[in-house]
Design an enzyme around this catalytic site. Structure first.
Site, PDB file in Angstrom:
ATOM      1  N   LYS A 146       0.746  -1.142  -0.006  1.00  5.81           N
ATOM      2  CA  LYS A 146      -0.130   0.083   0.063  1.00  5.81           C
ATOM      3  C   LYS A 146       0.906   1.337  -0.026  1.00  5.81           C
ATOM      4  O   LYS A 146       1.700   1.527   0.871  1.00  5.81           O
ATOM      5  CB  LYS A 146      -0.941  -0.166   1.260  1.00  5.81           C
ATOM      6  CG  LYS A 146      -1.762   1.331   1.437  1.00  5.81           C
ATOM      7  CD  LYS A 146      -2.853   1.223   2.415  1.00  5.81           C
ATOM      8  CE  LYS A 146      -3.404   2.367   2.742  1.00  5.81           C
ATOM      9  NZ  LYS A 146      -4.416   2.270   3.684  1.00  5.81           N
TER      10      LYS A 146
ATOM     11  N   LYS B 161      -2.179  -1.536  -3.849  1.00  3.48           N
ATOM     12  CA  LYS B 161      -3.033  -0.196  -3.944  1.00  3.48           C
ATOM     13  C   LYS B 161      -2.123   0.983  -3.733  1.00  3.48           C
ATOM     14  O   LYS B 161      -1.148   1.123  -3.223  1.00  3.48           O
ATOM     15  CB  LYS B 161      -3.839  -0.547  -2.468  1.00  3.48           C
ATOM     16  CG  LYS B 161      -4.743   0.767  -1.942  1.00  3.48           C
ATOM     17  CD  LYS B 161      -5.126   0.547  -0.784  1.00  3.48           C
ATOM     18  CE  LYS B 161      -6.014   1.924  -0.620  1.00  3.48           C
ATOM     19  NZ  LYS B 161      -6.614   2.143   0.712  1.00  3.48           N
TER      20      LYS B 161
HETATM   21  C1  PBG Z   1      -7.076   3.118   5.523  1.00  2.00           C
HETATM   22  C2  PBG Z   1      -7.396   3.261   4.191  1.00  2.00           C
HETATM   23  C3  PBG Z   1      -7.423   4.181   3.121  1.00  2.00           C
HETATM   24  C4  PBG Z   1      -7.914   3.893   2.054  1.00  2.00           C
HETATM   25  C5  PBG Z   1      -8.387   2.288   2.288  1.00  2.00           C
HETATM   26  N1  PBG Z   1      -8.132   2.210   3.297  1.00  2.00           N
HETATM   27  C6  PBG Z   1      -7.157   5.561   3.275  1.00  2.00           C
HETATM   28  C7  PBG Z   1      -5.587   6.177   3.631  1.00  2.00           C
HETATM   29  O1  PBG Z   1      -4.478   5.062   3.763  1.00  2.00           O
HETATM   30  O2  PBG Z   1      -5.690   7.144   3.866  1.00  2.00           O
HETATM   31  C8  PBG Z   1      -8.135   4.361   0.727  1.00  2.00           C
HETATM   32  C9  PBG Z   1      -9.184   3.836  -0.176  1.00  2.00           C
HETATM   33  C10 PBG Z   1      -9.585   4.798  -1.302  1.00  2.00           C
HETATM   34  O3  PBG Z   1      -8.873   5.840  -1.497  1.00  2.00           O
HETATM   35  O4  PBG Z   1     -10.447   4.554  -1.989  1.00  2.00           O
HETATM   36  N2  PBG Z   1      -7.809   2.300   6.224  1.00  2.00           N
END
Ligand code: PBG
Length: 328
Positions: free
Chosen positions: A195, A248
């Protein structure tokens, strides 16, 4: 043999020929629909930067999920908006909290729908970071117990998969141990293994009101230029017990999706994040892009890169097009 004997255009001359030799096929089977659950009843609020996506109370959420499932989408992933936030993210593992309540309602009303629960602290902490904070530091090890407690709470509510998205080191092993000790040895973990610290999460943070109040997430989410490090993250998460892994965001990281696909055999997910969705919606609204066409093209690209399934806010719309026999 080359030109003029070889002419690749021959197989592009009709839609039926193109269909025959098509290498990648989209199917609603590959979609997971992300949903935002809020406290209360009878409320559905559209997220300004994500047209068509809502924060909603459990009753409304069940109806939305029912629609997705009827369109052939096998599962949803839940994000919670707690009534109150605090330093330790108490709402995350509250058995009466928004996510456990949504899980119970969904499993009661739609027993065959796969219900994934995102496991993270950022929606529940008042500082907006994904873990326990001391001074300006996001502490790794003390966060693991909080994440494990949340995962166990969602398991107890009846979810089908837990999906840690916090990027703390060692969290997959901690969650696996916690699940096993509490009688959930059969519950799979989908880890957000690679991520990245991405600007494309902007609209999600509006939706979940989860933007960090100070600093940023660079000390735990991955640095965008790195791909070898992503392979390390994936290898470690699999070693720790991840059943499935995720990359991601999706579109700016398709090379990462491909690299993970080539080296690992566990199911691979990609998350087409809020910013990817918002860009397409905004451009289409301006008449600058053909909405359905680029939606299908973007999803096809993610699957072609090697993702087995895609978390996408387009799940319902794309499934509807596929059902009508239309594809990008
Ligand atoms: C964190 C999380 C995020 C997203 C999914 N889980 C946000 C982040 O890391 O700030 C982002 C998903 C998206 O942008 O659609 N719990």
């Amino acid at each position: 043999m080359g030109f003029p004997e070889r002419r690749l255009r021959r197989l592009r001359r009709s839609e039926t020929a193109r269909r025959l030799v098509r290498e990648t096929r989209l199917s609603a089977d590959r979609f997971i629909y992300p949903m935002f659950v809020m406290p209360g009843e009878g409320v559905r609020q559209e997220v300004a930067s994500m047209p068509g996506i809502h924060r909603q109370t459990v009753d409304r959420l069940v109806e939305d999920a029912r629609e997705a499932f009827a369109l052939g989408v096998p599962g949803v992933i839940l994000f919670g908006l707690p009534p109150v936030k605090d330093a330790r993210g108490s709402g995350a593992d509250d058995p009466r909290g928004v996510v456990p309540s949504a899980v119970r309602a969904l499993k009661r009303e739609l027993p065959d729908l796969l219900v994934l629960a995102d496991v993270c602290m950022c929606e529940y902490t008042d500082h907006g970071h994904c873990g326990i904070v001391e001074g300006n530091e996001v502490l790794n090890d003390p966060t693991l117990a909080r994440l494990t407690a949340a995962a166990v709470a969602y398991a107890e509510a009846g979810c089908d998969v837990v999906a840690p998205s916090d990027m703390m080191d060692g969290r997959v092993a901690a969650i696996r141990r916690g699940l096993d000790e509490n009688g959930f040895a059969d519950l799979p973990i989908l880890s957000y293994a690679a991520k990245y610290c991405s600007g494309f999460y902007g609209p999600f943070r509006d939706a979940a009101d989860s933007a960090p109040k100070f600093g940023d997430r660079r000390s735990y989410q991955m640095d965008p230029p790195n791909v070898r490090e992503a392979l390390e993250e994936v290898a470690l998460d699999i070693e720790e017990g991840a059943d499935m892994v995720m990359v991601k965001p999706a579109m700016p990281y398709l090379d990462v999706v491909r690299a993970v696909r080539e080296r690992f055999n566990v199911p691979l997910a990609a998350y087409q994040v809020s910013g990817e969705y918002a860009m397409i919606k905004a451009a289409a609204r301006n008449g600058w892009l053909d909405h359905d066409r680029v939606m299908m093209e973007a999803l096809t690209g993610i699957v072609r890169a090697g993702a087995d399934f895609v978390l996408t806010y387009f799940a319902k719309e794309a499934a509807r097009l596929l059902r009508a026999g239309l594809r990008g």
